[in-house]
Motif scaffolding. Structure first.
Motif, PDB file in Angstrom:
ATOM      1  N   LEU A  28      56.076  49.533  29.384  1.00 59.26           N
ATOM      2  CA  LEU A  28      56.610  49.326  30.726  1.00 59.26           C
ATOM      3  C   LEU A  28      56.646  50.627  31.506  1.00 59.26           C
ATOM      4  O   LEU A  28      56.386  50.656  32.709  1.00 59.26           O
ATOM      5  N   SER A  29      56.963  51.727  30.801  1.00 59.95           N
ATOM      6  CA  SER A  29      56.985  53.033  31.445  1.00 59.95           C
ATOM      7  C   SER A  29      55.597  53.413  31.937  1.00 59.95           C
ATOM      8  O   SER A  29      55.419  53.894  33.060  1.00 59.95           O
ATOM      9  N   LEU A  30      54.589  53.162  31.090  1.00 55.20           N
ATOM     10  CA  LEU A  30      53.210  53.468  31.476  1.00 55.20           C
ATOM     11  C   LEU A  30      52.778  52.627  32.679  1.00 55.20           C
ATOM     12  O   LEU A  30      52.152  53.109  33.619  1.00 55.20           O
ATOM     13  N   LEU A  31      53.135  51.346  32.636  1.00 55.55           N
ATOM     14  CA  LEU A  31      52.767  50.447  33.728  1.00 55.55           C
ATOM     15  C   LEU A  31      53.424  50.848  35.041  1.00 55.55           C
ATOM     16  O   LEU A  31      52.807  50.826  36.103  1.00 55.55           O
ATOM     17  N   THR A  32      54.691  51.197  34.938  1.00 54.28           N
ATOM     18  CA  THR A  32      55.416  51.591  36.142  1.00 54.28           C
ATOM     19  C   THR A  32      54.794  52.830  36.767  1.00 54.28           C
ATOM     20  O   THR A  32      54.638  52.924  37.987  1.00 54.28           O
ATOM     21  N   ALA A  33      54.434  53.798  35.914  1.00 57.46           N
ATOM     22  CA  ALA A  33      53.795  55.012  36.413  1.00 57.46           C
ATOM     23  C   ALA A  33      52.450  54.691  37.056  1.00 57.46           C
ATOM     24  O   ALA A  33      52.092  55.239  38.102  1.00 57.46           O
ATOM     25  N   PHE A  34      51.684  53.778  36.413  1.00 56.96           N
ATOM     26  CA  PHE A  34      50.389  53.369  36.955  1.00 56.96           C
ATOM     27  C   PHE A  34      50.568  52.721  38.330  1.00 56.96           C
ATOM     28  O   PHE A  34      49.852  53.023  39.286  1.00 56.96           O
ATOM     29  N   ALA A  35      51.534  51.816  38.418  1.00 56.54           N
ATOM     30  CA  ALA A  35      51.780  51.118  39.679  1.00 56.54           C
ATOM     31  C   ALA A  35      52.191  52.088  40.777  1.00 56.54           C
ATOM     32  O   ALA A  35      51.736  51.992  41.920  1.00 56.54           O
ATOM     33  N   LYS A  36      53.052  53.038  40.419  1.00 55.01           N
ATOM     34  CA  LYS A  36      53.515  54.015  41.405  1.00 55.01           C
ATOM     35  C   LYS A  36      52.356  54.869  41.902  1.00 55.01           C
ATOM     36  O   LYS A  36      52.220  55.131  43.101  1.00 55.01           O
ATOM     37  N   GLU A  37      51.505  55.289  40.953  1.00 53.27           N
ATOM     38  CA  GLU A  37      50.359  56.142  41.317  1.00 53.27           C
ATOM     39  C   GLU A  37      49.431  55.424  42.285  1.00 53.27           C
ATOM     40  O   GLU A  37      48.886  56.018  43.208  1.00 53.27           O
ATOM     41  N   HIS A  38      49.266  54.100  42.077  1.00 52.69           N
ATOM     42  CA  HIS A  38      48.327  53.335  42.905  1.00 52.69           C
ATOM     43  C   HIS A  38      49.037  52.544  44.014  1.00 52.69           C
ATOM     44  O   HIS A  38      48.431  51.680  44.649  1.00 52.69           O
ATOM     45  N   LYS A  39      50.320  52.869  44.220  1.00 51.05           N
ATOM     46  CA  LYS A  39      51.096  52.275  45.301  1.00 51.05           C
ATOM     47  C   LYS A  39      51.132  50.747  45.224  1.00 51.05           C
ATOM     48  O   LYS A  39      50.929  50.031  46.212  1.00 51.05           O
ATOM     49  N   LEU A  40      51.375  50.257  43.985  1.00 54.61           N
ATOM     50  CA  LEU A  40      51.504  48.825  43.760  1.00 54.61           C
ATOM     51  C   LEU A  40      52.973  48.468  43.560  1.00 54.61           C
ATOM     52  O   LEU A  40      53.723  49.232  42.953  1.00 54.61           O
ATOM     53  N   CYS A  41      53.376  47.305  44.050  1.00 51.47           N
ATOM     54  CA  CYS A  41      54.726  46.828  43.798  1.00 51.47           C
ATOM     55  C   CYS A  41      54.729  45.990  42.519  1.00 51.47           C
ATOM     56  O   CYS A  41      53.846  45.161  42.317  1.00 51.47           O
ATOM     57  N   VAL A  42      55.693  46.214  41.664  1.00 52.00           N
ATOM     58  CA  VAL A  42      55.805  45.443  40.427  1.00 52.00           C
ATOM     59  C   VAL A  42      56.931  44.432  40.595  1.00 52.00           C
ATOM     60  O   VAL A  42      58.097  44.791  40.694  1.00 52.00           O
ATOM     61  N   PHE A  43      56.571  43.132  40.624  1.00 50.78           N
ATOM     62  CA  PHE A  43      57.567  42.085  40.796  1.00 50.78           C
ATOM     63  C   PHE A  43      57.975  41.474  39.464  1.00 50.78           C
ATOM     64  O   PHE A  43      59.109  41.070  39.277  1.00 50.78           O
ATOM     65  N   ASP A  44      57.027  41.379  38.541  1.00 53.08           N
ATOM     66  CA  ASP A  44      57.296  40.692  37.285  1.00 53.08           C
ATOM     67  C   ASP A  44      56.554  41.347  36.132  1.00 53.08           C
ATOM     68  O   ASP A  44      55.487  41.942  36.319  1.00 53.08           O
TER      69      ASP A  44
END
Length: 355
Positions: A28-44
């Motif tokens: 989850l930490s890796l995913l969150t960092a990936f999303a932040k880097e690519h300016k994606l919102c994580v809803f679920d």
């Protein structure tokens, strides 16, 4: 249209029990960092208990995201089988000769291998001293050297299989040897496209097989050394506790800064390693103070100093590092401490902050 961004993790509980997977928290930490880097919102996020690793988009559509259209981001977890860590590439560099580069490179490679790390040593100096210490009796009789391999890449020829030229040394280190032919590399690179990345092209062919690749470098700056800095993840700078050796550090740092700023942004300095130190002399104390004053606020300086010892030179006669030849020698003990310091978490954080 209103899209729903979903990040889907499928976790194999069987792998988790065997300790082969990244934990859910880490993923989850890796995913969150990936999303932040690519300016994606994580809803679920959706965690699947099945023992089979894979992605089932039909199930995901039916059970997890039935309400809105969505932007689907598949994410495969890491397991030991799927994840092959690439080697960390450390170059031992100084534009001045006689400062302990080869002793440091060969000893560090030996100590990393001794501690269970898969380690390769690339002799990138035409004098072939690392090859000699590693047991090669006559470097000029070698059919394949690092120069041969780079020439093949320059001429767009296939490389031989690594097992046909890598020398498995008695110390457990895999050696890519060198000889005087390497002195022609500067000329051979003159008209080559992307010439600064030829060494990187070669290292890419072997780095998945190792945890560490140590490069013992030639004592001058030119196209071959630019190749090294483009290839390396980090550099160690041995410097003798003498005034002329210390004065060359400023010039080397200029080259490092230019390459790090313009080309290899990830390159960092592990630290300055003071070698051949005579701590009881006024000269060594003065030079050490000069290095601390001039560079401590710019680059890390290893706390460990390597003391001067004639046994370091003597060990070469037996094709051994000082740690193999005389492990109780003060220089050998210092190299053990230096390796501990290099691998320590606190040093890693210090080096990263200084990059």
């Amino acid at each position: 249209m209103d899209y729903h961004a979903g990040l889907y993790i499928r976790l194999s509980k069987e792998d988790e029990r065997e300790g082969q997977s990244e934990s859910v928290t880490n993923q989850l930490s890796l995913l969150t960092a990936f999303a932040k880097e690519h300016k994606l919102c994580v809803f679920d996020t959706y965690i699947d208990d099945d023992d089979i690793i894979g992605l089932n988009q039909k199930t995901l559509k039916k059970e997890v995201l039935p309400i809105k259209p969505y932007f689907f981001i598949p994410y495969l977890l890491f397991t030991q089988e799927r994840r092959t860590p690439m080697a960390k590439i450390i170059a031992v560099v100084n534009e001045k000769g006689g400062v302990g580069k080869t002793a440091t490179a060969t000893t560090l490679a030996y100590l990393l291998s001794k501690r269970g790390h898969r380690t390769a040593l690339i002799d990138f100096d035409g004098q072939g001293h690392s090859s000699i210490i590693s047991g090669v009796q006559n470097t000029n009789k070698l059919e394949i050297t690092i120069n041969t391999l780079l020439r093949r890449l320059i001429e767009d020829q296939p490389l031989p299989a690594p097992e046909s030229y890598i020398i498995q040394t008695a110390s457990g280190v895999d050696l890519v040897p060198s000889n005087t032919q390497l002195f022609t590399l500067e000329r051979n690179l003159c008209n080559v496209d992307f010439r600064e990345r030829i060494l990187s092209q070669y290292v890419d062919t072997i780095k998945d097989n190792y945890d560490y690749i140590i490069i013992d470098c030639m004592p001058q700056m030119g196209k071959p050394m630019i190749n090294v800095m483009m290839c390396a993840d980090s550099i160690i700078i041995p410097t003798q506790a003498e005034l002329l050796s210390a004065q060359g550090l400023a010039e080397l740092l200029k080259h490092y800064q230019a390459i790090q700023k313009n080309s290899n942004h990830h390159l960092r300095i592990e630290g300055i390693l003071i070698t051949m130190d005579s701590p009881n002399t006024i000269l060594s104390a003065q030079v050490n103070e000069l290095i601390q004053r001039g560079f401590a606020d710019r680059v890390p300086i290893f706390k460990t100093h390597i003391p001067r010892s004639i046994k370091v030179a003597e060990s070469v006669l037996y094709h051994q590092t000082i740690c193999e030849f005389m492990p109780e020698n003060p220089a050998a003990i210092a190299y053990e401490r230096f390796t501990d310091e290099l691998l320590s978490e606190s040093h890693t954080k210090t080096a990263e902050r200084s990059a």
